[in-house]
Design a protein around this motif. Sequence first.
Motif, PDB file in Angstrom:
ATOM      1  N   LEU A 149     -31.149  -3.025  18.512  1.00 18.09           N
ATOM      2  CA  LEU A 149     -30.700  -1.830  17.944  1.00 18.09           C
ATOM      3  C   LEU A 149     -29.324  -1.342  18.156  1.00 18.09           C
ATOM      4  O   LEU A 149     -29.203  -1.132  19.543  1.00 18.09           O
ATOM      5  N   GLY A 150     -28.282  -1.231  17.586  1.00 19.96           N
ATOM      6  CA  GLY A 150     -26.865  -1.072  17.620  1.00 19.96           C
ATOM      7  C   GLY A 150     -26.477  -2.258  18.314  1.00 19.96           C
ATOM      8  O   GLY A 150     -25.168  -2.097  18.847  1.00 19.96           O
ATOM      9  N   ASP A 151     -27.006  -3.513  18.547  1.00 13.90           N
ATOM     10  CA  ASP A 151     -26.277  -4.612  18.991  1.00 13.90           C
ATOM     11  C   ASP A 151     -25.167  -5.199  18.176  1.00 13.90           C
ATOM     12  O   ASP A 151     -25.150  -4.796  16.825  1.00 13.90           O
ATOM     13  N   LYS A 152     -24.351  -5.885  18.651  1.00 15.28           N
ATOM     14  CA  LYS A 152     -23.183  -6.485  17.804  1.00 15.28           C
ATOM     15  C   LYS A 152     -23.585  -6.972  16.442  1.00 15.28           C
ATOM     16  O   LYS A 152     -22.729  -6.959  15.343  1.00 15.28           O
ATOM     17  N   THR A 153     -24.702  -7.897  16.419  1.00 16.69           N
ATOM     18  CA  THR A 153     -25.011  -8.466  15.207  1.00 16.69           C
ATOM     19  C   THR A 153     -25.481  -7.476  14.103  1.00 16.69           C
ATOM     20  O   THR A 153     -25.219  -7.381  13.011  1.00 16.69           O
ATOM     21  N   GLN A 154     -26.155  -6.651  14.565  1.00 19.12           N
ATOM     22  CA  GLN A 154     -26.293  -5.443  13.610  1.00 19.12           C
ATOM     23  C   GLN A 154     -25.244  -4.745  13.064  1.00 19.12           C
ATOM     24  O   GLN A 154     -25.198  -4.205  11.958  1.00 19.12           O
ATOM     25  N   LEU A 155     -24.254  -4.194  13.967  1.00 15.86           N
ATOM     26  CA  LEU A 155     -23.293  -3.834  13.448  1.00 15.86           C
ATOM     27  C   LEU A 155     -22.133  -4.481  12.617  1.00 15.86           C
ATOM     28  O   LEU A 155     -21.581  -4.126  11.823  1.00 15.86           O
ATOM     29  N   VAL A 156     -22.204  -5.861  12.794  1.00 15.97           N
ATOM     30  CA  VAL A 156     -21.288  -6.785  11.883  1.00 15.97           C
ATOM     31  C   VAL A 156     -21.968  -6.748  10.694  1.00 15.97           C
ATOM     32  O   VAL A 156     -21.250  -6.869   9.570  1.00 15.97           O
ATOM     33  N   THR A 157     -23.401  -6.934  10.498  1.00 16.62           N
ATOM     34  CA  THR A 157     -24.215  -6.896   9.230  1.00 16.62           C
ATOM     35  C   THR A 157     -23.853  -5.631   8.572  1.00 16.62           C
ATOM     36  O   THR A 157     -23.723  -5.705   7.357  1.00 16.62           O
ATOM     37  N   THR A 158     -23.758  -4.557   9.186  1.00 19.71           N
ATOM     38  CA  THR A 158     -23.559  -3.246   8.659  1.00 19.71           C
ATOM     39  C   THR A 158     -22.113  -3.381   8.029  1.00 19.71           C
ATOM     40  O   THR A 158     -21.880  -3.088   6.968  1.00 19.71           O
ATOM     41  N   SER A 159     -21.072  -3.902   8.842  1.00 17.93           N
ATOM     42  CA  SER A 159     -19.675  -3.986   8.510  1.00 17.93           C
ATOM     43  C   SER A 159     -19.613  -5.012   7.323  1.00 17.93           C
ATOM     44  O   SER A 159     -18.778  -4.651   6.401  1.00 17.93           O
ATOM     45  N   LEU A 160     -20.281  -6.076   7.229  1.00 16.26           N
ATOM     46  CA  LEU A 160     -20.088  -7.160   6.049  1.00 16.26           C
ATOM     47  C   LEU A 160     -20.980  -6.504   4.804  1.00 16.26           C
ATOM     48  O   LEU A 160     -20.186  -6.655   3.879  1.00 16.26           O
ATOM     49  N   ALA A 161     -21.815  -5.970   5.030  1.00 14.62           N
ATOM     50  CA  ALA A 161     -22.394  -5.124   3.792  1.00 14.62           C
ATOM     51  C   ALA A 161     -21.497  -3.935   3.267  1.00 14.62           C
ATOM     52  O   ALA A 161     -21.442  -3.710   2.192  1.00 14.62           O
ATOM     53  N   ALA A 162     -20.583  -3.295   4.193  1.00 13.36           N
ATOM     54  CA  ALA A 162     -19.725  -2.360   3.735  1.00 13.36           C
ATOM     55  C   ALA A 162     -18.606  -2.871   3.033  1.00 13.36           C
ATOM     56  O   ALA A 162     -18.242  -2.444   2.098  1.00 13.36           O
ATOM     57  N   GLN A 163     -18.252  -4.428   3.328  1.00 17.77           N
ATOM     58  CA  GLN A 163     -17.030  -4.719   2.699  1.00 17.77           C
ATOM     59  C   GLN A 163     -17.420  -5.830   1.422  1.00 17.77           C
ATOM     60  O   GLN A 163     -16.489  -5.823   0.610  1.00 17.77           O
ATOM     61  N   HIS A 164     -18.820  -6.033   1.163  1.00 19.44           N
ATOM     62  CA  HIS A 164     -19.199  -6.680   0.031  1.00 19.44           C
ATOM     63  C   HIS A 164     -20.072  -6.045  -0.730  1.00 19.44           C
ATOM     64  O   HIS A 164     -21.094  -5.224  -0.166  1.00 19.44           O
ATOM     65  N   ASP A 165     -19.822  -6.194  -2.120  1.00 16.11           N
ATOM     66  CA  ASP A 165     -20.970  -5.641  -3.055  1.00 16.11           C
ATOM     67  C   ASP A 165     -22.027  -6.292  -3.319  1.00 16.11           C
ATOM     68  O   ASP A 165     -22.573  -6.545  -4.363  1.00 16.11           O
ATOM     69  N   SER A 166     -22.602  -7.241  -2.323  1.00 13.10           N
ATOM     70  CA  SER A 166     -23.713  -8.199  -2.664  1.00 13.10           C
ATOM     71  C   SER A 166     -24.651  -7.871  -1.135  1.00 13.10           C
ATOM     72  O   SER A 166     -24.737  -8.910  -0.387  1.00 13.10           O
ATOM     73  N   THR A 167     -25.366  -6.697  -1.231  1.00 16.59           N
ATOM     74  CA  THR A 167     -26.254  -6.581  -0.066  1.00 16.59           C
ATOM     75  C   THR A 167     -27.227  -7.571   0.206  1.00 16.59           C
ATOM     76  O   THR A 167     -27.660  -7.916   1.201  1.00 16.59           O
ATOM     77  N   ALA A 168     -27.861  -8.110  -1.071  1.00 17.12           N
ATOM     78  CA  ALA A 168     -29.038  -9.002  -0.906  1.00 17.12           C
ATOM     79  C   ALA A 168     -28.336 -10.246  -0.082  1.00 17.12           C
ATOM     80  O   ALA A 168     -29.037 -10.793   1.008  1.00 17.12           O
ATOM     81  N   ALA A 169     -26.959 -10.702  -0.502  1.00 18.95           N
ATOM     82  CA  ALA A 169     -26.432 -11.890   0.201  1.00 18.95           C
ATOM     83  C   ALA A 169     -26.377 -11.665   1.729  1.00 18.95           C
ATOM     84  O   ALA A 169     -26.499 -12.658   2.501  1.00 18.95           O
ATOM     85  N   VAL A 170     -25.707 -10.658   2.222  1.00 21.39           N
ATOM     86  CA  VAL A 170     -25.655 -10.020   3.556  1.00 21.39           C
ATOM     87  C   VAL A 170     -26.712 -10.173   4.153  1.00 21.39           C
ATOM     88  O   VAL A 170     -27.247 -10.513   5.437  1.00 21.39           O
ATOM     89  N   PHE A 171     -27.886  -9.523   3.583  1.00 18.27           N
ATOM     90  CA  PHE A 171     -29.143  -9.248   4.244  1.00 18.27           C
ATOM     91  C   PHE A 171     -29.871 -10.518   4.585  1.00 18.27           C
ATOM     92  O   PHE A 171     -30.296 -10.846   5.548  1.00 18.27           O
ATOM     93  N   ALA A 172     -29.898 -11.625   3.322  1.00 15.49           N
ATOM     94  CA  ALA A 172     -30.456 -12.769   3.335  1.00 15.49           C
ATOM     95  C   ALA A 172     -29.828 -13.802   4.593  1.00 15.49           C
ATOM     96  O   ALA A 172     -30.457 -14.453   5.400  1.00 15.49           O
ATOM     97  N   GLY A 173     -28.471 -13.774   4.423  1.00 21.39           N
ATOM     98  CA  GLY A 173     -27.586 -14.605   5.268  1.00 21.39           C
ATOM     99  C   GLY A 173     -27.865 -14.130   6.647  1.00 21.39           C
ATOM    100  O   GLY A 173     -28.016 -14.983   7.768  1.00 21.39           O
ATOM    101  N   SER A 174     -27.698 -12.895   6.784  1.00 24.53           N
ATOM    102  CA  SER A 174     -28.091 -12.357   8.445  1.00 24.53           C
ATOM    103  C   SER A 174     -29.329 -12.359   8.930  1.00 24.53           C
ATOM    104  O   SER A 174     -29.417 -13.089  10.126  1.00 24.53           O
ATOM    105  N   THR A 175     -30.432 -12.153   8.103  1.00 27.71           N
ATOM    106  CA  THR A 175     -31.899 -12.261   8.561  1.00 27.71           C
ATOM    107  C   THR A 175     -32.128 -13.835   8.855  1.00 27.71           C
ATOM    108  O   THR A 175     -32.711 -14.166   9.668  1.00 27.71           O
ATOM    109  N   LEU A 176     -31.865 -14.482   7.783  1.00 29.14           N
ATOM    110  CA  LEU A 176     -31.917 -15.996   8.067  1.00 29.14           C
ATOM    111  C   LEU A 176     -31.299 -16.870   9.362  1.00 29.14           C
ATOM    112  O   LEU A 176     -31.969 -17.440  10.082  1.00 29.14           O
ATOM    113  N   ALA A 177     -30.118 -16.200   9.589  1.00 32.85           N
ATOM    114  CA  ALA A 177     -29.471 -16.674  10.778  1.00 32.85           C
ATOM    115  C   ALA A 177     -30.232 -16.223  11.977  1.00 32.85           C
ATOM    116  O   ALA A 177     -30.432 -17.188  13.095  1.00 32.85           O
TER     117      ALA A 177
END
Length: 192
Positions: A120-148
Motif C-alpha cells: 500500500l503506497g509502495d513504489k510499484t503501486q505509485l508507478v502503476t498509478t503514474s502509468l495509468a495516468a499517462q496512458h489511456d489504456s487502463t486495462a493494459a496497465v492493470f494487466a501488465g502490472s498485476t501479471l508482473a
Amino acid sequence: MDFGVFFSTFGIIFLAELGDKTQLTAMALATKYPWKKIFVGIATAFALLNVGAVLIGQVLFSYLPLLWIKIVSGILFLFFGITTLKSAGFSEEDEEAEEKQLQTKGPIATSFVMILLAELGDKTQLVTTSLAAQHDSTAAVFAGSTLALWIVSLIGIFVGKQLTRFVSLSTIHKGAGCLFLIFGVAILYQAF
C-alpha cells in the motif's frame, strides 16, 4: 488492449519488484505454508491494490493536463530510482518482524494482509498509478502490472532462494534503480 503499454508496464513493474520485500515475504511464507494458498492471498492483494492504483491514475488522466502528469511521473521515477539505489543493502529483519505479527492467521489471510500492508503506497503501486495516468489504456496497465507482480511472487515462492545464490539482491536493486532513473529521464524528456 494496447500491448505496447502492457509490455512496458510489465517490464517496469517486474524489474522494480524483483528482489523487493514482497518477493522476500513470499519466500518466507513458502517455508511455512502451501504455495497455492499463499499465492491466492498474494494474487488477491495485488489485484485489489492495482484496481485502486489504475482508478486513481485514470482520474488523474481525465482531469490533469498530460504535461503535468508527465512531469510528476518523471520526478516520481527519478525519486524511486534514487531511493532504490540507496536501499540496495536492506535488512531482512524488518520483514521477519512483520511476518511474526501476522502468523496467527491462516495462510491465505496472512499472505493477503502482509502483501496489502507492504505494498500500500509502495513504489510499484505509485508507478502503476503514474502509468495509468499517462496512458489511456487502463486495462493494459492493470494487466501488465498485476501479471508482473504475480510472476515475481511465484518466482519468490519457487526459485527465489536459488536466484540469490547467483545474483545478489543488491545487484537486482541497483538494476531496478537504474531502470527507474532511465524511465524518469525519458518521461521528462518527452514532457519538454
